[in-house]
Design a protein around this motif. Structure first.
Motif, PDB file in Angstrom:
ATOM      1  N   SER A   1       0.807  -1.216   0.000  1.00 43.98           N
ATOM      2  CA  SER A   1       0.000   0.000   0.000  1.00 43.98           C
ATOM      3  C   SER A   1       0.840   1.266   0.000  1.00 43.98           C
ATOM      4  O   SER A   1       0.381   2.307  -0.455  1.00 43.98           O
ATOM      5  CB  SER A   1      -0.911   0.021   1.239  1.00 43.98           C
ATOM      6  N   LEU A   2       2.052   1.187   0.516  1.00 43.45           N
ATOM      7  CA  LEU A   2       2.904   2.376   0.644  1.00 43.45           C
ATOM      8  C   LEU A   2       4.360   2.000   0.428  1.00 43.45           C
ATOM      9  O   LEU A   2       4.816   0.984   0.949  1.00 43.45           O
ATOM     10  CB  LEU A   2       2.723   3.005   2.029  1.00 43.45           C
ATOM     11  N   ILE A   3       5.066   2.816  -0.333  1.00 43.40           N
ATOM     12  CA  ILE A   3       6.501   2.633  -0.539  1.00 43.40           C
ATOM     13  C   ILE A   3       7.248   3.464   0.490  1.00 43.40           C
ATOM     14  O   ILE A   3       7.135   4.691   0.518  1.00 43.40           O
ATOM     15  CB  ILE A   3       6.915   3.074  -1.960  1.00 43.40           C
ATOM     16  N   ALA A   4       7.992   2.796   1.364  1.00 44.64           N
ATOM     17  CA  ALA A   4       8.868   3.472   2.318  1.00 44.64           C
ATOM     18  C   ALA A   4      10.251   3.566   1.695  1.00 44.64           C
ATOM     19  O   ALA A   4      10.862   2.549   1.357  1.00 44.64           O
ATOM     20  CB  ALA A   4       8.923   2.706   3.632  1.00 44.64           C
ATOM     21  N   ALA A   5      10.749   4.804   1.529  1.00 49.22           N
ATOM     22  CA  ALA A   5      11.981   5.049   0.787  1.00 49.22           C
ATOM     23  C   ALA A   5      13.172   5.223   1.714  1.00 49.22           C
ATOM     24  O   ALA A   5      13.216   6.165   2.518  1.00 49.22           O
ATOM     25  CB  ALA A   5      11.818   6.292  -0.086  1.00 49.22           C
ATOM     26  N   ALA A   6      14.137   4.329   1.598  1.00 47.59           N
ATOM     27  CA  ALA A   6      15.393   4.441   2.335  1.00 47.59           C
ATOM     28  C   ALA A   6      16.375   5.297   1.537  1.00 47.59           C
ATOM     29  O   ALA A   6      16.144   5.626   0.370  1.00 47.59           O
ATOM     30  CB  ALA A   6      15.973   3.055   2.586  1.00 47.59           C
ATOM     31  N   ALA A   7      17.497   5.641   2.177  1.00 48.41           N
ATOM     32  CA  ALA A   7      18.514   6.479   1.543  1.00 48.41           C
ATOM     33  C   ALA A   7      19.811   5.710   1.355  1.00 48.41           C
ATOM     34  O   ALA A   7      20.274   5.012   2.265  1.00 48.41           O
ATOM     35  CB  ALA A   7      18.777   7.722   2.398  1.00 48.41           C
ATOM     36  N   VAL A   8      20.399   5.828   0.159  1.00 44.12           N
ATOM     37  CA  VAL A   8      21.689   5.207  -0.136  1.00 44.12           C
ATOM     38  C   VAL A   8      22.645   6.255  -0.692  1.00 44.12           C
ATOM     39  O   VAL A   8      22.246   7.364  -1.058  1.00 44.12           O
ATOM     40  CB  VAL A   8      21.540   4.044  -1.152  1.00 44.12           C
ATOM     41  N   ASP A   9      23.918   5.868  -0.765  1.00 39.67           N
ATOM     42  CA  ASP A   9      24.926   6.752  -1.358  1.00 39.67           C
ATOM     43  C   ASP A   9      25.075   6.450  -2.840  1.00 39.67           C
ATOM     44  O   ASP A   9      24.275   5.713  -3.425  1.00 39.67           O
ATOM     45  CB  ASP A   9      26.252   6.621  -0.605  1.00 39.67           C
ATOM     46  N   THR A  10      26.114   6.977  -3.449  1.00 43.63           N
ATOM     47  CA  THR A  10      26.299   6.812  -4.894  1.00 43.63           C
ATOM     48  C   THR A  10      26.547   5.364  -5.282  1.00 43.63           C
ATOM     49  O   THR A  10      26.318   4.980  -6.438  1.00 43.63           O
ATOM     50  CB  THR A  10      27.471   7.673  -5.392  1.00 43.63           C
ATOM     51  N   ASN A  11      27.003   4.545  -4.335  1.00 40.48           N
ATOM     52  CA  ASN A  11      27.275   3.140  -4.612  1.00 40.48           C
ATOM     53  C   ASN A  11      26.117   2.219  -4.229  1.00 40.48           C
ATOM     54  O   ASN A  11      26.253   0.996  -4.292  1.00 40.48           O
ATOM     55  CB  ASN A  11      28.548   2.704  -3.873  1.00 40.48           C
ATOM     56  N   GLY A  12      25.003   2.792  -3.806  1.00 45.32           N
ATOM     57  CA  GLY A  12      23.865   1.984  -3.418  1.00 45.32           C
ATOM     58  C   GLY A  12      23.956   1.413  -2.022  1.00 45.32           C
ATOM     59  O   GLY A  12      23.194   0.511  -1.664  1.00 45.32           O
ATOM     60  N   VAL A  13      24.867   1.943  -1.202  1.00 47.62           N
ATOM     61  CA  VAL A  13      25.041   1.480   0.174  1.00 47.62           C
ATOM     62  C   VAL A  13      24.182   2.346   1.092  1.00 47.62           C
ATOM     63  O   VAL A  13      24.176   3.578   0.974  1.00 47.62           O
ATOM     64  CB  VAL A  13      26.510   1.548   0.608  1.00 47.62           C
ATOM     65  N   VAL A  14      23.475   1.706   2.015  1.00 44.33           N
ATOM     66  CA  VAL A  14      22.596   2.447   2.909  1.00 44.33           C
ATOM     67  C   VAL A  14      23.380   3.468   3.718  1.00 44.33           C
ATOM     68  O   VAL A  14      24.516   3.229   4.135  1.00 44.33           O
ATOM     69  CB  VAL A  14      21.836   1.477   3.837  1.00 44.33           C
TER      70      VAL A  14
ATOM     71  N   PRO B   1      -1.610   0.501  -8.563  1.00 39.50           N
ATOM     72  CA  PRO B   1      -0.406   0.760  -7.766  1.00 39.50           C
ATOM     73  C   PRO B   1       0.292  -0.517  -7.314  1.00 39.50           C
ATOM     74  O   PRO B   1       1.518  -0.578  -7.268  1.00 39.50           O
ATOM     75  CB  PRO B   1      -0.953   1.558  -6.575  1.00 39.50           C
ATOM     76  N   GLN B   2      -0.483  -1.557  -7.006  1.00 41.52           N
ATOM     77  CA  GLN B   2       0.121  -2.818  -6.569  1.00 41.52           C
ATOM     78  C   GLN B   2       0.917  -3.469  -7.699  1.00 41.52           C
ATOM     79  O   GLN B   2       1.988  -4.043  -7.477  1.00 41.52           O
ATOM     80  CB  GLN B   2      -0.962  -3.775  -6.068  1.00 41.52           C
ATOM     81  N   GLN B   3       0.422  -3.366  -8.921  1.00 39.23           N
ATOM     82  CA  GLN B   3       1.170  -3.902 -10.063  1.00 39.23           C
ATOM     83  C   GLN B   3       2.457  -3.117 -10.284  1.00 39.23           C
ATOM     84  O   GLN B   3       3.506  -3.693 -10.589  1.00 39.23           O
ATOM     85  CB  GLN B   3       0.286  -3.860 -11.311  1.00 39.23           C
ATOM     86  N   LEU B   4       2.390  -1.806 -10.111  1.00 38.01           N
ATOM     87  CA  LEU B   4       3.587  -0.988 -10.273  1.00 38.01           C
ATOM     88  C   LEU B   4       4.620  -1.353  -9.211  1.00 38.01           C
ATOM     89  O   LEU B   4       5.816  -1.500  -9.507  1.00 38.01           O
ATOM     90  CB  LEU B   4       3.206   0.491 -10.182  1.00 38.01           C
ATOM     91  N   ILE B   5       4.174  -1.518  -7.966  1.00 41.55           N
ATOM     92  CA  ILE B   5       5.088  -1.920  -6.902  1.00 41.55           C
ATOM     93  C   ILE B   5       5.719  -3.273  -7.220  1.00 41.55           C
ATOM     94  O   ILE B   5       6.926  -3.487  -7.017  1.00 41.55           O
ATOM     95  CB  ILE B   5       4.356  -1.958  -5.549  1.00 41.55           C
ATOM     96  N   PHE B   6       4.919  -4.194  -7.725  1.00 45.49           N
ATOM     97  CA  PHE B   6       5.423  -5.525  -8.083  1.00 45.49           C
ATOM     98  C   PHE B   6       6.505  -5.424  -9.152  1.00 45.49           C
ATOM     99  O   PHE B   6       7.562  -6.070  -9.061  1.00 45.49           O
ATOM    100  CB  PHE B   6       4.258  -6.378  -8.582  1.00 45.49           C
ATOM    101  N   ALA B   7       6.274  -4.581 -10.165  1.00 43.33           N
ATOM    102  CA  ALA B   7       7.268  -4.411 -11.225  1.00 43.33           C
ATOM    103  C   ALA B   7       8.554  -3.806 -10.675  1.00 43.33           C
ATOM    104  O   ALA B   7       9.665  -4.204 -11.062  1.00 43.33           O
ATOM    105  CB  ALA B   7       6.691  -3.540 -12.339  1.00 43.33           C
ATOM    106  N   LEU B   8       8.428  -2.836  -9.764  1.00 46.43           N
ATOM    107  CA  LEU B   8       9.617  -2.240  -9.155  1.00 46.43           C
ATOM    108  C   LEU B   8      10.384  -3.270  -8.329  1.00 46.43           C
ATOM    109  O   LEU B   8      11.620  -3.308  -8.353  1.00 46.43           O
ATOM    110  CB  LEU B   8       9.218  -1.053  -8.278  1.00 46.43           C
ATOM    111  N   ARG B   9       9.662  -4.115  -7.604  1.00 42.93           N
ATOM    112  CA  ARG B   9      10.331  -5.143  -6.805  1.00 42.93           C
ATOM    113  C   ARG B   9      11.164  -6.073  -7.688  1.00 42.93           C
ATOM    114  O   ARG B   9      12.312  -6.403  -7.349  1.00 42.93           O
ATOM    115  CB  ARG B   9       9.297  -5.958  -6.031  1.00 42.93           C
TER     116      ARG B   9
END
Length: 595
Positions: free
Chosen positions: A386-399, A465-473
């Motif tokens: 239902s909701l995308i919780a967005a984490a933060a990473v650096d330029t290398n994709g490291v949290v 939205p659920q299909q879009l989330i699935f595609a992103l996953r």
């Protein structure tokens, strides 16, 4: 039922003894404790003069009976914004309009105001108003016939970005970008964060978010009409829920991120200054809502967030992007706690769940509280379908070190995805109309992802939205092994765009959980499970605070029935969720009980 007055008297007596008060100070007319949040009992029964913020939940919306209710629902459906109608149809929202879409009954609000309870905000989704009231007058609220419950509004702490941004450098001139550009767009400063998400490839495919409406919920949007990277953005409407007007700017404020945090997040998603600064969904249209007050930290701001989401729904928003998140404040006895971050309990999470149920894709910052707070902020704790919780990473994709971690208290994997959150190029609206700088926080990873989602919505208009989330996953860097640091990882816009639509399911819940109706209902609501699920499924009715009201058993025909009872009596009229759990996955149907 006969024990309630005795309980009230016993609690009051205990308070009187503890404080040395005489028996005569016990309130002669105690509050109706069945309607009063237990966290307010002490204040109410002691007659405290101190004011507290409370949510007054109304018993109904003023409908005179079934015929009147049907007429009101028909009128609400007839006036539904065309874009909102299309979004709900695409997302298979059933029924198209329900009890939540009806406004709060104005005479109830006026009745509160006439008694000196001036509402600071009202929510049609929660059918409630928020007021500040002395403890001595709580009993008065509980005895009003149109009041179903009086809930405590907790103090909260806003999840702040980890550090103040650096002084704004001068704006670069066109052609000065240091990184490789996409073929058709000069991104300037934003090329790095966008390439990490494969956004330029999506743009080059012709999808920039055109026709998609994105609502931004934040603290203010100074210079959104005049800043070089913002002034060409299509803004369809503005609302300030803190001050109660339509003005989301205050240019007397010149401090970094005061009335300009929203300008910065808006730029990440929709900025459009080719060669200098371009956002991830620069072709989308935007709705701007100020729901956060920079000068205070109060639970009422969660209500403002909910009001902003309601407005976004009414205005036809397809996406809500929010870089706001709330945790406990300073009083663990009465304020939000880690256990509350279960995706159902806090006011703001309940609002986000309802927004998602209306077909809106909600993208929210995961929070910047690693080391301070054990999990997600609210509403990022809402379930990932239902909701995308967005984490933060650096330029290398490291949290990053500050990005909030999961899991949730109930064991769900969070966050959901990640995007650049360290040294992100942003619009520095506080410093002038051509100023830019860099800043860090999940505040910026969220709108970067939201802009990408807008592009994918344009490209795949039939997707829910659920299909879009699935595609992103399926496209993301940790697709097969999600963790509690960055969830499924950094998604690839191009891979998501290339998803085989045949293999994208209609929803993340694997269940054929069909709502048969009626909804709203007064005597019985029925829901049908898919064949084979009834034997192993666990079906529960949850209230808006995530508490189990009733456990249900499917019939031999696979149909679940709920008559509105709790097992110990009749449930209060209002919104409930029927939740189906099996095999580690779940589906939820929203139902409305009326009198």
């Amino acid at each position: 039922m006969t024990r309630v007055p005795r309980l009230a008297a016993a609690v009051a007596l205990a308070l009187a003894v503890a404080t040395g008060a005489r028996a005569a100070t016990i309130p002669p007319a105690p509050p109706d404790l069945t309607r009063l949040d237990p966290r307010l009992w002490s204040s109410a029964l002691s007659g405290s003069p101190d004011t507290v913020a409370v949510m007054v939940r109304f018993a109904d919306k003023g409908e005179a009976g079934p015929a009147d209710l049907a007429a009101r629902l028909a009128a609400a459906q007839a006036t539904l914004d065309p874009h909102a109608r299309a979004r709900r149809l695409r997302s298979h929202v059933t029924p198209l309009v329900d009890y939540l879409d009806l406004p709060v009954h104005a005479p109830y609000v006026e009745a509160l105001r006439a008694r000196g309870f001036a509402p600071a905000g009202a929510s049609r989704w929660l059918n409630a108003a928020v007021v500040r009231v002395p403890g001595a007058r709580l009993a008065e609220l509980t005895r009003l016939a149109f009041v179903a419950a009086v809930e405590h509004v907790p103090h909260v702490r806003l999840s702040r970005d980890p550090a103040a941004p650096a002084p704004a450098p001068p704006a670069p001139r066109a052609g000065e970008a240091r990184l490789e550009q996409a073929a058709s767009v000069g991104y300037g400063q934003t090329i790095g964060p966008l390439k990490q998400l494969d956004v330029p490839a999506v743009h080059d495919s012709g999808y920039i978010g055109t026709g998609v409406r994105v609502a931004v919920l934040d603290d203010g949007f100074n210079r959104y009409r005049t800043h070089d990277a913002l002034k060409t953005i299509t803004v369809l409407g503005t609302r300030d829920f803190v001050d109660g007007d339509a003005n989301v700017t205050d240019t007397t404020q010149t401090t970094a991120f005061v009335y300009t945090h929203g300008s910065a997040t808006l730029g990440c998603a929709g900025g459009n200054k080719p060669g200098v600064y371009v956002g991830s969904g620069y072709g989308a249209s935007f709705l701007l809502a100020r729901t956060e007050n920079d000068f205070s930290e109060q639970g009422i701001e969660m209500v403002f967030w909910g009001e902003g989401a309601e407005w976004a729904d009414s205005a036809g928003a397809d996406i809500i992007t929010s870089s706001l998140g709330y945790t406990t404040f300073d009083n663990p006895d009465t304020d939000a706690t880690y256990a509350d971050m279960d995706g159902h309990t806090t006011i703001v999470s309940r609002a986000a769940e309802i927004a998602a149920s209306k077909g809106i894709l909600v993208v929210n910052s995961a929070g910047n509280d690693n080391g301070y707070w054990r999990g997600m902020v609210a509403p990022a704790d809402v379930n990932g379908d239902s909701l995308i919780a967005a984490a933060a990473v650096d330029t290398n994709g490291v949290v990053t070190g500050f990005s909030s971690r999961g899991p949730t208290p109930d064991g769900r994997t969070k966050p959901d995805f990640a995007a650049r959150g360290l040294n992100v190029p942003i619009v520095a609206a506080w410093a002038g109309t051509q100023a830019y700088t860099t800043a860090s926080g999940t505040s910026f990873s969220a709108p970067l992802l939201a802009g990408l989602c807008a592009c994918l919505m344009q490209a795949r208009p039939a997707w829910t939205p659920q299909q879009l989330i699935f595609a992103l996953r399926n496209s993301a860097s940790r697709a097969g092994n999600p963790d509690t640091l960055i969830g499924f990882g950094v998604p690839s816009g191009l891979k998501a765009l290339q998803s085989d639509t045949v293999n994208v399911p209609g929803g993340l819940g694997p269940f054929g959980f069909e709502l048969l109706g009626p909804n709203p209902f007064s005597t019985e609501v029925r829901l049908r499970l898919a064949p084979g699920e009834a034997a192993t499924a666990r079906v529960r009715v949850l209230d808006l605070q995530g508490r189990t009201v009733r456990t249900l058993a499917p019939g031999s025909d696979g149909i679940v029935r709920w008559d509105g009872s709790t097992g110990a009596g009749r449930a209060h009229p209002g919104v409930y969720f029927v939740r189906l759990d099996a095999g580690g996955r779940h589906a939820t149907a929203r139902v409305v009980l009326v009198r």
